[in-house]
Write an enzyme that holds these catalytic residues in place. Structure first.
Site, PDB file in Angstrom:
ATOM      1  N   TYR A   1       0.841  -1.195   0.000  1.00 50.51           N
ATOM      2  CA  TYR A   1       0.000   0.000   0.000  1.00 50.51           C
ATOM      3  C   TYR A   1       0.877   1.247   0.000  1.00 50.51           C
ATOM      4  O   TYR A   1       2.053   1.194   0.338  1.00 50.51           O
ATOM      5  CB  TYR A   1      -0.985   0.013   1.188  1.00 50.51           C
ATOM      6  CG  TYR A   1      -0.383   0.329   2.536  1.00 50.51           C
ATOM      7  CD1 TYR A   1      -0.255   1.657   2.971  1.00 50.51           C
ATOM      8  CD2 TYR A   1       0.064  -0.686   3.383  1.00 50.51           C
ATOM      9  CE1 TYR A   1       0.302   1.952   4.211  1.00 50.51           C
ATOM     10  CE2 TYR A   1       0.611  -0.395   4.627  1.00 50.51           C
ATOM     11  CZ  TYR A   1       0.729   0.920   5.028  1.00 50.51           C
ATOM     12  OH  TYR A   1       1.282   1.218   6.245  1.00 50.51           O
ATOM     13  N   CYS A   2       0.281   2.372  -0.432  1.00 50.16           N
ATOM     14  CA  CYS A   2       1.017   3.647  -0.432  1.00 50.16           C
ATOM     15  C   CYS A   2       0.057   4.737   0.016  1.00 50.16           C
ATOM     16  O   CYS A   2      -0.704   4.549   0.948  1.00 50.16           O
ATOM     17  CB  CYS A   2       1.619   3.915  -1.814  1.00 50.16           C
ATOM     18  SG  CYS A   2       0.399   3.945  -3.143  1.00 50.16           S
ATOM     19  N   GLY A   3       0.088   5.876  -0.643  1.00 48.89           N
ATOM     20  CA  GLY A   3      -0.825   6.954  -0.283  1.00 48.89           C
ATOM     21  C   GLY A   3      -2.212   6.711  -0.852  1.00 48.89           C
ATOM     22  O   GLY A   3      -3.211   6.755  -0.156  1.00 48.89           O
TER      23      GLY A   3
ATOM     24  N   TYR B   1      -3.197   4.051   2.151  1.00 50.87           N
ATOM     25  CA  TYR B   1      -3.034   3.954   3.604  1.00 50.87           C
ATOM     26  C   TYR B   1      -4.381   3.948   4.336  1.00 50.87           C
ATOM     27  O   TYR B   1      -4.635   3.110   5.199  1.00 50.87           O
ATOM     28  CB  TYR B   1      -2.159   5.117   4.086  1.00 50.87           C
ATOM     29  CG  TYR B   1      -2.027   5.237   5.588  1.00 50.87           C
ATOM     30  CD1 TYR B   1      -1.416   4.217   6.335  1.00 50.87           C
ATOM     31  CD2 TYR B   1      -2.496   6.356   6.264  1.00 50.87           C
ATOM     32  CE1 TYR B   1      -1.284   4.326   7.711  1.00 50.87           C
ATOM     33  CE2 TYR B   1      -2.364   6.468   7.640  1.00 50.87           C
ATOM     34  CZ  TYR B   1      -1.760   5.453   8.359  1.00 50.87           C
ATOM     35  OH  TYR B   1      -1.637   5.556   9.719  1.00 50.87           O
TER      36      TYR B   1
END
Length: 97
Positions: A61-63, A88
């Site tokens: 996962y990231c932003g 996130y």
């Protein structure tokens, strides 16, 4: 192409013991990472691949899901079973409950 998995799929993978990786920057991670996640930024992913388990799915996962999609391509090319868990906020909804 949006490769983000729906939350229920992510939940299933994590319940099965998938390894959760936060690919955001150090600065973003400092503001908080999801419970149970390991932080390996997208920039260092190629270098640090050897830290990842090959016998488990890897949920990234990231932003918002964009960098996680890139990370997924990198890991899949190296033979990992990788999944885009999205952003996130999506992940925290799952892991924080």
């Amino acid at each position: 192409a949006n490769t983000k998995l729906p939350p229920e799929e992510v939940t299933k993978l994590l319940k099965k013991g998938a390894y959760l990786v936060d690919v955001r920057t150090k600065l973003e991670a400092r503001m908080g990472i999801a419970p149970g996640a390991t932080h390996i930024s997208l920039f260092t992913l190629k270098r640090r691949m050897n830290e990842l388990p090959r016998d488990r799915g890897i949920v990234l996962y990231c932003g918002t899901g964009g960098r996680a999609a890139k990370a997924k391509q990198i890991l899949e090319a190296a033979g990992f079973k990788a999944f885009n868990g999205g952003g996130y906020k999506d992940i925290v909804k799952i892991t924080g409950t």
